[in-house]
Motif scaffolding. Structure first.
Motif, short mmCIF file in Angstrom:
data_model
loop_
_atom_site.label_atom_id
_atom_site.label_comp_id
_atom_site.label_asym_id
_atom_site.label_seq_id
_atom_site.Cartn_x
_atom_site.Cartn_y
_atom_site.Cartn_z
N GLY A 17 1.02 -1.59 0.17
CA GLY A 17 0.36 0.59 -0.28
C GLY A 17 0.95 1.15 0.31
O GLY A 17 0.90 2.31 -0.94
N LYS A 18 2.42 1.18 1.04
CA LYS A 18 3.05 2.85 0.70
C LYS A 18 3.77 2.83 -0.54
O LYS A 18 3.69 3.96 -0.78
N LEU A 19 4.10 1.15 -0.78
CA LEU A 19 4.48 2.04 -2.77
C LEU A 19 3.89 2.15 -3.23
O LEU A 19 4.26 2.67 -4.12
N ALA A 20 2.82 1.12 -3.66
CA ALA A 20 1.65 2.38 -4.32
C ALA A 20 1.44 4.08 -4.08
O ALA A 20 1.34 4.56 -5.23
N LEU A 21 1.74 4.27 -3.27
CA LEU A 21 1.17 5.36 -2.71
C LEU A 21 2.60 6.74 -3.02
O LEU A 21 1.46 7.79 -3.47
N LEU A 22 3.22 6.44 -2.25
CA LEU A 22 4.96 6.57 -3.68
C LEU A 22 4.03 7.75 -4.75
O LEU A 22 4.13 8.99 -4.40
N ILE A 29 3.14 16.63 -5.87
CA ILE A 29 4.45 17.46 -5.57
C ILE A 29 4.77 18.17 -6.69
O ILE A 29 5.07 19.23 -6.82
N SER A 30 5.22 17.52 -7.97
CA SER A 30 5.73 17.70 -9.58
C SER A 30 4.23 18.96 -9.25
O SER A 30 4.97 19.51 -10.20
N ALA A 53 1.34 26.48 -1.92
CA ALA A 53 2.58 26.47 -1.06
C ALA A 53 1.23 24.77 0.08
O ALA A 53 2.59 24.51 0.76
N PHE A 54 0.50 24.96 0.74
CA PHE A 54 -0.68 24.22 1.20
C PHE A 54 -0.41 23.17 0.36
O PHE A 54 0.34 22.03 1.42
N GLN A 58 1.35 19.83 2.09
CA GLN A 58 0.97 18.89 2.45
C GLN A 58 1.41 17.18 2.23
O GLN A 58 1.84 16.69 2.40
N ALA A 59 1.79 17.61 0.60
CA ALA A 59 1.64 16.45 0.12
C ALA A 59 3.43 16.31 0.52
O ALA A 59 3.48 14.49 0.01
N SER A 60 4.44 17.11 0.39
CA SER A 60 5.58 16.50 1.40
C SER A 60 5.65 15.96 2.63
O SER A 60 6.09 15.05 2.60
N ALA A 61 4.83 16.31 3.67
CA ALA A 61 4.15 16.29 4.32
C ALA A 61 4.00 14.08 4.25
O ALA A 61 4.65 13.37 5.25
N LEU A 62 3.13 14.02 3.58
CA LEU A 62 2.69 12.54 3.28
C LEU A 62 3.53 11.85 2.78
O LEU A 62 3.82 11.32 2.98
N LEU A 63 4.06 12.32 2.18
CA LEU A 63 5.59 11.09 1.68
C LEU A 63 6.39 11.47 2.11
O LEU A 63 6.75 9.67 2.34
N ASP A 64 7.07 12.29 3.32
CA ASP A 64 8.15 12.27 4.85
C ASP A 64 6.82 11.11 4.64
O ASP A 64 7.78 9.89 5.06
#
Length: 117
Positions: A17-22, A29-30, A53-54, A58-64
């Motif tokens: 699931g995590k690999l599919a989400l990345l 982000i792009s 910016a938000f 948010q996408a960067s935080a979820l990716l991390d």
């Protein structure tokens, strides 16, 4: 006795699931970066800039979070291979089955989970 095979399956499903989400998060982000670059006004003064910016934040935080979660899952799978899964990394006692149900990737018993023990 911990049912390691069941937890291996849970962890592998969680990893998938995590690999599919990345890739989706990277695409978000792009897209946000492209929208930001196409904007002629700085984020501070552009009403859309704040939204961009938000979304980027948010996408960067979820990716991390996803990367961190993936690392924890991989470490748990390594503990299964090493024969140490379900054993607290601090005290060496067994981790309660209920705790493993809730967080199968945890290396800590409930006593040592907070780091205060």
């Amino acid at each position: 006795m911990t049912d390691v095979a069941r937890f291996r399956l849970l962890l592998e499903e969680e990893r998938a699931g995590k690999l599919a989400l990345l890739p989706a998060l990277r695409a978000d982000i792009s897209s946000a970066n492209a929208a930001r670059q196409n904007s002629n006004v700085d984020d501070e003064h552009d009403p859309e800039g704040a939204t961009i910016a938000f979304e980027l934040s948010q996408a960067s935080a979820l990716l991390d979070q996803s990367r961190c979660g993936l690392a924890q899952i991989e470490a748990a799978l390594e503990r299964i291979e090493a024969g140490t899964f379900g054993i607290c990394a601090v005290c060496g006692q067994g981790i309660a089955e209920g705790r493993l149900e809730a967080r199968p990737w945890t290396p800590f018993c409930i006593l040592h989970a907070s780091g205060k023990a």
